[in-house]
Design an enzyme around this catalytic site. Structure first.
Site, short mmCIF file in Angstrom:
data_model
loop_
_atom_site.label_atom_id
_atom_site.label_comp_id
_atom_site.label_asym_id
_atom_site.label_seq_id
_atom_site.Cartn_x
_atom_site.Cartn_y
_atom_site.Cartn_z
N SER A 379 70.44 -23.29 60.76
CA SER A 379 69.66 -22.87 61.92
C SER A 379 69.50 -24.11 62.78
O SER A 379 68.93 -25.09 62.34
CB SER A 379 68.30 -22.34 61.48
OG SER A 379 67.48 -22.18 62.60
N ARG A 380 70.05 -24.05 64.00
CA ARG A 380 70.13 -25.30 64.77
C ARG A 380 68.87 -25.62 65.56
O ARG A 380 68.66 -26.74 65.93
CB ARG A 380 71.33 -25.26 65.71
CG ARG A 380 72.62 -25.28 64.93
CD ARG A 380 73.84 -25.42 65.80
NE ARG A 380 74.98 -25.02 65.00
CZ ARG A 380 75.54 -23.83 65.05
NH1 ARG A 380 75.09 -22.92 65.89
NH2 ARG A 380 76.55 -23.53 64.26
N VAL A 381 68.05 -24.62 65.84
CA VAL A 381 66.87 -24.95 66.64
C VAL A 381 65.56 -24.63 65.94
O VAL A 381 64.51 -25.11 66.32
CB VAL A 381 66.89 -24.22 68.01
CG1 VAL A 381 67.97 -24.77 68.88
CG2 VAL A 381 67.01 -22.74 67.82
#
Ligand code: ATP
Ligand code: MG
Length: 521
Positions: A379-381
Site C-alpha cells: 500500500s503506497r500511501v
C-alpha cells in the site's frame, strides 16, 4: 467602431450557440447487436444520451414494458453518422425511428435515499422497494479533481482484516486493488471491509457502494443478505448488473458507482466504492468495442481500455478542506488466471492503483485465510494514514513475517535446524496464525492493535501455533471483562499511550497466570 464589431461578433456567437443547443433529430439507419447507427445527429457528443422515439415522434411508452423512454449512449462519432449503444430493450428499436439528442451527457439521478437500496447502472431501483427520491443528477463520466482540489490521504479506512490494517493500511481517498484467482476470497475482503464500517462512529462512517459487474444474480442476492444480516445495508448502496445483462449496462456500471460516490463526496462525506470486478468490466467493454467495430488491440481488448480504467480510478480522491474534505476510496477487484499478473488487464490496473492486495490460491488451500500474500502486497500511501496505535505494533509483525518467509523454505529440514532458527520459524508460524481470520468477522482496529501488541510482547511465548487463535479470542474477552476502559481509550485516542501499554502488560501477565491450560507442553 471596434465596439460595434465586438457586439456583432458576440451576437453571432450567441446565435451559433443557441443553434447548437437546439435539439437535433436523427434517424436510425441500422440496428443490430444492441447498437444503433444514426444519421443526422451532427452535434452529438461522446457519452451523450439520445432518446429514441417512434417514427411519428411519439415516445416509446407503448413499445416498452416499464419506463417511457429508451435511451442510447453515443460511443462512436463517425464522419457522417454516429453509433450509439442502446441502454435497455434494443429489440424495440427499428430502422427509420427518430432519435432526439438530449444535449446531456449520460447521468444518473442520485439522492440521500439511494443509500440502502439496490439500483441498476441507470439509477433505477431493482429491489422492489419503490422509487428512490432523488435531488441531483450526476454525470457518469467526469473529469477527475485536479491536484489543487485534493489534499493528501491522512485518515485510515479500516478493513477489519488484521493482515491489511496492520501491514497494508488503506487511507481514505486511496485506490487499493484486490487481485487474485477465482475463489480466493476477493469479494469476501471487500464485503468484510464494508461490514467493518459499522464499528466507525456515525459521523465518520463512509457510505459504501458495492458495484457488481456481471456477477451471478444469486451471488449478489446472497451478498446483500450478508450485508443485511450484519446491519451494513443501512449505509450501503448496491449497483447491480448480472452476467445475463447486455454489455452496455455492464460497461457503465462502475462509472455509475463512482458517480453515486461523488454525490456524497461533494457533500463532504467519506465514500468507499468496490468494483467487483474490473476483469469482467474489461470483457464487457471488449465486447462492446467489437460490436462498434473498433480495431482490437492487445489480447483483443480495445486500445483505450487502459484510459477507461485510469479515468475511472482517478476519480477517487481526498478533497481539500475548501471543497468539504470528502473522500472517495476505491477497491477495484481483478481476477487473474493461474496467478498470472502479467496479463494485460492486471498490469494495467496494478499501474493505476496505489497498491495491491495479492490473494493466492495456494495459501487459500493451505488454510491461510484470508489468503493474502503479505510479501507481495503493498500500500503506497496508506501508512501515512495509519493510526498511531497500529503503526506502533506493525513494525515488528512485518519483520517477523519477512524473516519467516526466508526461513520457511528450510522448514522441511526442521530436524536439522539449530534451536535459534527453530524458534524463529515457530514464532513466524504464530504470527501467520494470528493473521488468520474467519469471513464476515472483521475486527475493529483497537482490538487488532491490542492482539498484535500482545503477540509482540510475549502472550504466545510458551505455547504452540495451534493454540494462537484460542489465546487471541480468550485474551480479548479477558481484556473486555477485566478492564474495558482499555478498549474505550484506545478506540477514542487511537494511540498506545504509556498508560494503556502498562494496563495491557498487566493484563497479559494476568491472562497467562489465569490460563495455564494454553501454556507449557
Ligand atoms: P470469485 O472469483 O468467484 O468472485 P472470490 O475471489 O471473490 O471468488 P469469495 O467469493 O470471496 O472469493 O470466496 C470464495 C470462497 O471462500 C467462498 O465460499 C467464501 O465463503 C470462502 N472464504 C473467503 N474468505 C474466507 C475466510 N477468511 N475464511 C473462510 N472461508 C473464506
Ligand atoms: Mg468474487
Amino acid at each position: 467602431m471596434s465596439t460595434t464589431i465586438v457586439e456583432k461578433l458576440k451576437k453571432e456567437i450567441a446565435s451559433l450557440e443557441s443553434e447548437a443547443m437546439k435539439e437535433e433529430i436523427g434517424i436510425v439507419t441500422a440496428v443490430g447487436d444492441g447498437i444503433a447507427e444514426i444519421d443526422g445527429l451532427k452535434g452529438a457528443k461522446m457519452m451523450e444520451m439520445v432518446s429514441f422515439e417512434t417514427a411519428d415522434g411519439k415516445s416509446l411508452k407503448d413499445a416498452l414494458d416499464e419506463s417511457g423512454e429508451l435511451f442510447g449512449l453515443v460511443l462512436n462519432l463517425e464522419e457522417d453518422s454516429v453509433k450509439v449503444v442502446v441502454l435497455g430493450n434494443a429489440a424495440a428499436i427499428r430502422e427509420g425511428m427518430r432519435v432526439k439528442s438530449t444535449g446531456r451527457l449520460l447521468s444518473i439521478p442520485v439522492g440521500e435515499a439511494i443509500v440502502g437500496r439496490v439500483v441498476n447502472p441507470l439509477g433505477e431501483p431493482i429491489d422492489g422497494l419503490g422509487a428512490v427520491k432523488t435531488d441531483a443528477e450526476m454525470p457518469i463520466e467526469r473529469v477527475a479533481y485536479g491536484v489543487m482540489d485534493r489534499s493528501s490521504v491522512n485518515e485510515p479506512i479500516h478493513t477489519g482484516i488484521k493482515a491489511i490494517d496492520s501491514m497494508i493500511p488503506i487511507g481514505r481517498g486511496q485506490r487499493e486493488l484486490i487481485i487474485g484467482d477465482r475463489g480466493t476470497g476477493k469479494t469476501t475482503i471487500a464485503i468484510d471491509t464494508i461490514i467493518n464500517q459499522k464499528y466507525e462512529p456515525e459521523d465518520k462512517r463512509p457510505i459504501c457502494i458495492y458495484v457488481a459487474i456481471g456477477q451471478k444474480r444469486s451471488k449478489t442476492a446472497s451478498l446483500m443478505a450478508k450485508l443485511e444480516a450484519a446491519g451494513a445495508m443501512k449505509y450501503t448502496t448496491i449497483v447491480a448488473t448480472s452476467a445475463s445483462e447486455a454489455s452496455p449496462l455492464l460497461f457503465i456500471a462502475p462509472f455509475a458507482g463512482a458517480a453515486i460516490g461523488e454525490y456524497f463526496m461533494q457533500k463532504g462525506r467519506d465514500v468507499l466504492v468496490v468494483f467487483d470486478d474490473l476483469s469482467k468490466h474489461a470483457v464487457a467493454y471488449r465486447q462492446l468495442s467489437l460490436l462498434l467495430r473498433r480495431p482490437p488491440g492487445r489480447e483483443a481488448y480495445p486500445g483505450d481500455i487502459f484510459y477507461l480504467h485510469s479515468r475511472l480510478l482517478e476519480r477517487s480522491a481526498k478533497l481539500s478542506k475548501e471543497l468539504g474534505g470528502g473522500s472517495l476510496t476505491a477497491l477495484p477487484i481483478i481476477e487473474t488466471q493461474e496467478g498470472d499478473i502479467s496479463a494485460y488487464i492486471p498490469t494495467n490496473v496494478i499501474s493505476i492503483t496505489d497498491g495491491q492486495i495479492f490473494l493466492e490460491g495456494d495459501l487459500f488451500n493451505k488454510g491461510v485465510r484470508p489468503a493474502i500474500n503479505v510479501g507481495n502486497s503493498v500500500s503506497r500511501v496508506g501508512s501515512s494514514a495509519q493510526t498511531k496505535a497500529m503503526k506502533k505494533v506493525s513494525g515488528k509483525i512485518k519483520l517477523e513475517l519477512a524473516q519467516f518467509r526466508e526461513l520457511e523454505a528450510f522448514m522441511q529440514f526442521s530436524s536439522d535446524l539449530d534451536a535459534d532458527t527453530k524458534a524463529r520459524i515457530d514464532n513466524g508460524r504464530k504470527y501467520v496464525e494470528l493473521l488468520k481470520q474467519d469471513q464476515n468477522a472483521p475486527v475493529p482496529f483497537f482490538k487488532q492493535a491490542i492482539a498484535i501488541y500482545a503477540a509482540n510482547n510475549g502472550i504466545f511465548e510458551g505455547t504452540t501455533p495451534e493454540k494462537v487463535r484460542d489465546i487471541e479470542t480468550g485474551f480479548l474477552s479477558f481484556v473486555e471483562r477485566s478492564d474495558k476502559s482499555v478498549f474505550d481509550q484506545l478506540e477514542k485516542g487511537r494511540e498506545l499511550t504509556d498508560e494503556i501499554v502498562a494496563k495491557i502488560d498487566a493484563l497479559i501477565k494476568g491472562f497467562k497466570e489465569a490460563n495455564s491450560q494454553f501454556y507449557g507442553q
